[in-house]
Motif scaffolding. Structure first.
Motif, mmCIF file in Angstrom:
data_model
loop_
_atom_site.group_PDB
_atom_site.id
_atom_site.type_symbol
_atom_site.label_atom_id
_atom_site.label_comp_id
_atom_site.label_asym_id
_atom_site.label_seq_id
_atom_site.Cartn_x
_atom_site.Cartn_y
_atom_site.Cartn_z
ATOM 1 N N LEU A 100 42.671 49.018 -62.179
ATOM 2 C CA LEU A 100 41.851 49.287 -63.360
ATOM 3 C C LEU A 100 42.541 48.824 -64.635
ATOM 4 C CD1 LEU A 100 39.187 50.619 -64.281
ATOM 5 C CD2 LEU A 100 40.462 52.763 -64.538
ATOM 6 N N SER A 101 43.866 48.823 -64.648
ATOM 7 C CA SER A 101 44.618 48.415 -65.839
ATOM 8 C C SER A 101 44.399 46.948 -66.190
ATOM 9 C CB SER A 101 46.112 48.670 -65.637
ATOM 10 O OG SER A 101 46.602 47.945 -64.518
ATOM 11 N N ASP A 102 43.898 46.142 -65.227
ATOM 12 C CA ASP A 102 43.625 44.727 -65.514
ATOM 13 C C ASP A 102 42.579 44.555 -66.610
ATOM 14 O OD1 ASP A 102 45.464 43.765 -63.780
ATOM 15 O OD2 ASP A 102 44.058 42.693 -62.489
ATOM 16 N N LEU A 103 41.755 45.561 -66.816
ATOM 17 C CA LEU A 103 40.756 45.490 -67.881
ATOM 18 C C LEU A 103 41.406 45.385 -69.253
ATOM 19 C CD1 LEU A 103 38.240 48.216 -66.629
ATOM 20 C CD2 LEU A 103 37.770 45.765 -66.835
ATOM 21 N N LEU A 104 42.656 45.830 -69.370
ATOM 22 C CA LEU A 104 43.329 45.888 -70.666
ATOM 23 C C LEU A 104 44.447 44.858 -70.789
ATOM 24 C CD1 LEU A 104 43.482 49.779 -71.021
ATOM 25 C CD2 LEU A 104 41.839 48.205 -72.050
ATOM 26 N N ARG A 105 44.456 43.879 -69.909
ATOM 27 C CA ARG A 105 45.442 42.787 -70.029
ATOM 28 C C ARG A 105 45.205 42.013 -71.318
ATOM 29 N NH1 ARG A 105 48.357 40.541 -65.903
ATOM 30 N NH2 ARG A 105 47.968 38.482 -66.756
ATOM 31 N N VAL A 106 46.278 41.630 -71.977
ATOM 32 C CA VAL A 106 46.175 40.839 -73.203
ATOM 33 C C VAL A 106 46.157 39.370 -72.811
ATOM 34 C CG1 VAL A 106 47.188 40.331 -75.449
ATOM 35 C CG2 VAL A 106 47.409 42.625 -74.472
ATOM 36 N N ASP A 107 44.967 38.794 -72.726
ATOM 37 C CA ASP A 107 44.815 37.404 -72.306
ATOM 38 C C ASP A 107 44.662 36.510 -73.529
ATOM 39 O OD1 ASP A 107 44.608 35.309 -70.511
ATOM 40 O OD2 ASP A 107 43.210 36.381 -69.205
ATOM 41 N N ILE A 108 44.595 35.205 -73.297
ATOM 42 C CA ILE A 108 44.601 34.244 -74.392
ATOM 43 C C ILE A 108 43.355 34.383 -75.278
ATOM 44 C CG2 ILE A 108 43.589 32.442 -72.941
ATOM 45 C CD1 ILE A 108 46.103 31.965 -75.842
ATOM 46 N N LEU A 109 42.187 34.689 -74.701
ATOM 47 C CA LEU A 109 40.988 34.849 -75.511
ATOM 48 C C LEU A 109 41.113 36.048 -76.447
ATOM 49 C CD1 LEU A 109 37.965 34.098 -73.128
ATOM 50 C CD2 LEU A 109 38.849 32.703 -75.008
ATOM 51 N N ASN A 110 41.694 37.141 -75.957
ATOM 52 C CA ASN A 110 41.925 38.289 -76.817
ATOM 53 C C ASN A 110 42.782 37.903 -78.013
ATOM 54 O OD1 ASN A 110 41.746 38.976 -73.877
ATOM 55 N ND2 ASN A 110 41.505 41.049 -74.666
ATOM 56 N N THR A 111 43.834 37.131 -77.739
ATOM 57 C CA THR A 111 44.776 36.775 -78.791
ATOM 58 C C THR A 111 44.170 35.782 -79.775
ATOM 59 O OG1 THR A 111 46.586 37.154 -77.245
ATOM 60 C CG2 THR A 111 47.105 35.912 -79.231
ATOM 61 N N ILE A 112 43.367 34.850 -79.301
ATOM 62 C CA ILE A 112 42.695 33.933 -80.210
ATOM 63 C C ILE A 112 41.771 34.715 -81.149
ATOM 64 C CG2 ILE A 112 40.980 32.086 -80.378
ATOM 65 C CD1 ILE A 112 42.166 30.884 -77.837
ATOM 66 N N GLY A 113 40.987 35.639 -80.592
ATOM 67 C CA GLY A 113 40.097 36.436 -81.415
ATOM 68 C C GLY A 113 40.848 37.280 -82.426
ATOM 69 N N LEU A 114 41.911 37.943 -81.985
ATOM 70 C CA LEU A 114 42.702 38.769 -82.892
ATOM 71 C C LEU A 114 43.385 37.912 -83.954
ATOM 72 C CD1 LEU A 114 43.669 41.592 -83.527
ATOM 73 C CD2 LEU A 114 45.535 41.292 -81.891
ATOM 74 N N GLN A 184 55.942 41.469 -70.517
ATOM 75 C CA GLN A 184 55.610 40.545 -69.437
ATOM 76 C C GLN A 184 55.393 39.134 -69.983
ATOM 77 O OE1 GLN A 184 55.591 41.862 -66.120
ATOM 78 N NE2 GLN A 184 56.507 43.469 -67.397
ATOM 79 N N ALA A 185 56.047 38.157 -69.365
ATOM 80 C CA ALA A 185 55.982 36.779 -69.858
ATOM 81 C C ALA A 185 54.599 36.162 -69.693
ATOM 82 C CB ALA A 185 57.019 35.920 -69.142
ATOM 83 N N GLY A 186 53.779 36.664 -68.792
ATOM 84 C CA GLY A 186 52.485 36.052 -68.530
ATOM 85 C C GLY A 186 51.366 36.524 -69.436
ATOM 86 N N LEU A 187 51.672 37.377 -70.405
ATOM 87 C CA LEU A 187 50.657 37.870 -71.325
ATOM 88 C C LEU A 187 50.796 37.177 -72.685
ATOM 89 C CD1 LEU A 187 50.659 41.672 -70.439
ATOM 90 C CD2 LEU A 187 49.343 39.810 -69.432
ATOM 91 N N PHE A 188 49.855 37.450 -73.597
ATOM 92 C CA PHE A 188 49.801 36.718 -74.863
ATOM 93 C C PHE A 188 49.694 37.673 -76.052
ATOM 94 C CE2 PHE A 188 48.174 34.024 -71.503
ATOM 95 C CZ PHE A 188 48.852 32.829 -71.727
ATOM 96 N N PRO A 189 50.760 38.439 -76.324
ATOM 97 C CA PRO A 189 50.715 39.365 -77.454
ATOM 98 C C PRO A 189 50.772 38.630 -78.798
ATOM 99 C CG PRO A 189 52.904 39.326 -76.495
ATOM 100 C CD PRO A 189 52.037 38.493 -75.588
ATOM 101 N N VAL A 190 50.519 39.384 -79.861
ATOM 102 C CA VAL A 190 50.553 38.816 -81.222
ATOM 103 C C VAL A 190 51.901 38.160 -81.502
ATOM 104 C CG1 VAL A 190 50.582 39.443 -83.670
ATOM 105 C CG2 VAL A 190 48.791 40.355 -82.156
#
Length: 362
Positions: A100-114, A184-190
């Protein structure tokens, strides 16, 4: 440039998903993953340039800064919502084995929008305070300064200054920790990814200046020269015996690695300009341009056929040759999808009428 980002993304994802453990030990895989460090910076950099183009257009209409901010931040919120929707789709397709936690992964689209929302806020602040001849210069300096600040703050925010007092879904947007306790290296935080968008924002405002428009070719080649300078500066700084930070991680948080990628982005920008002005950009059909025109769609779709339940090859079990054939298949399929998307866009009523024609004949 978006098309190039798509191709680099395809090869990174395909080889990462399909190569066997033995093939993953090869230099081929190492160089493939090195190329994979560029798609996300390219997408964010281009998002920044596009944001500058839109802001400039609204600015020249003499719209109030608040109205410009509402329009641009709203668009960023839409992209962010697409990112959340993408996570929901991935979760539903992988129902039964995806946490269920996959719903809250910080992916590239989230980061572009933010990133777009943050750029809208910065432009609103600058335009609210400066409406004179120095406004463009202030926008460029504020954007570049913000990018540098984000890069410099990344190492401590991933290590000694980690905001671990925040709930992990919020902390993950700062350092990519997710729910695993460490970034985690595979995520895309600010931090550091949004910095690439602010570099693009600064570049976009420079490229639209009157000086740059009158000296177009010179401007792009100066950008390329600056990029080479950044690459050299990054290598020199990395070779210094003393480092600024208590924990130095070159590949994930180092401002030196960020700087070398910024330099390469500027070099790629110059090469893309030359390609479009004097090279194959004049050809009637250009696959890279075609992919770039539907980059969001091909990103969304290819993930399912590479990493998802509908992967066209077994995961982590293929040779380099077989995975390369799979990559070619993905490339051609996504190119076809992009071609159909651009050709059929806005022709829904016409297509519907054509589909109904045989029934009407009866």
């Amino acid at each position: 440039m978006r098309g190039l980002a798509c191709v680099l993304m395809f090869q990174t994802h395909c080889y990462d998903s399909w190569l066997s453990p033995g093939a993953r030990q090869s230099k081929f895989f190492m160089y493939s993953q090195l190329g994979g460090t560029f798609p996300a910076p390219l997408f964010l950099f281009l998002a920044g340039i596009s944001f500058a183009l839109v802001t400039e257009k609204l600015w020249k209409k003499n719209l109030p800064p608040a109205q410009i901010a509402r329009a641009t931040i709203r668009r960023g919120a839409e992209i962010f919502a697409f990112g959340l929707l993408f996570r929901l789709q991935e979760y539903l397709i992988a129902w039964g084995w995806a946490p269920l936690s996959d719903l809250l992964r910080v992916d590239i689209l989230n980061t572009i929008g933010l990133s777009m929302m943050l750029m809208g806020l910065l432009c609103w602040l600058v335009l609210s305070m400066h409406r004179g001849a120095q406004t463009r210069l202030t926008l460029v300096l504020a954007s570049a300064g913000t990018a540098l600040l984000i890069s410099l703050l990344t190492p401590p925010l991933w290590t000694t200054w980690r905001p671990n007092w925040l709930p992990w879904p919020l902390e993950s947007y700062i350092d990519g920790v997710h729910n695993l306790g460490t970034p985690q290296a595979g995520l895309f935080p600010v931090f550091p990814w949004t910095a690439f968008a602010f570099v693009g924002l600064a570049a976009g405002f420079v490229l639209q200046s009157q000086w740059a428009r009158q000296r177009e070719a010179l401007t792009f080649f100066l950008a390329g020269a600056a990029g080479l300078g950044f690459v050299a500066a990054s290598r020199w700084l990395d070779a210094r015996p003393r480092q600024l930070y208590a924990v130095y991680d070159y590949w994930h948080t180092s401002p030196n690695f960020w700087l070398i990628r910024v330099g390469m982005l500027l070099v790629i920008l110059t090469a893309s300009y030359a390609w479009c002005r004097w090279g194959a950009g004049h050809w009637g059909f250009n696959p890279l341009i075609q992919l770039g025109q539907a980059s969001l769609l091909v990103y969304w779709v290819h993930i399912e056929f590479v990493y998802g339940r509908f992967s066209i090859l077994p995961k982590h079990s293929e040779s380099i040759r077989t995975a390369s054939l799979g990559l070619l298949t993905i490339f051609l399929a996504m190119l076809t999808l992009a071609f159909l998307r651009t050709r059929l866009k806005g022709r829904g009523a016409e297509i519907l009428a054509w589909l109904r024609r045989p029934a009407s004949a009866h």
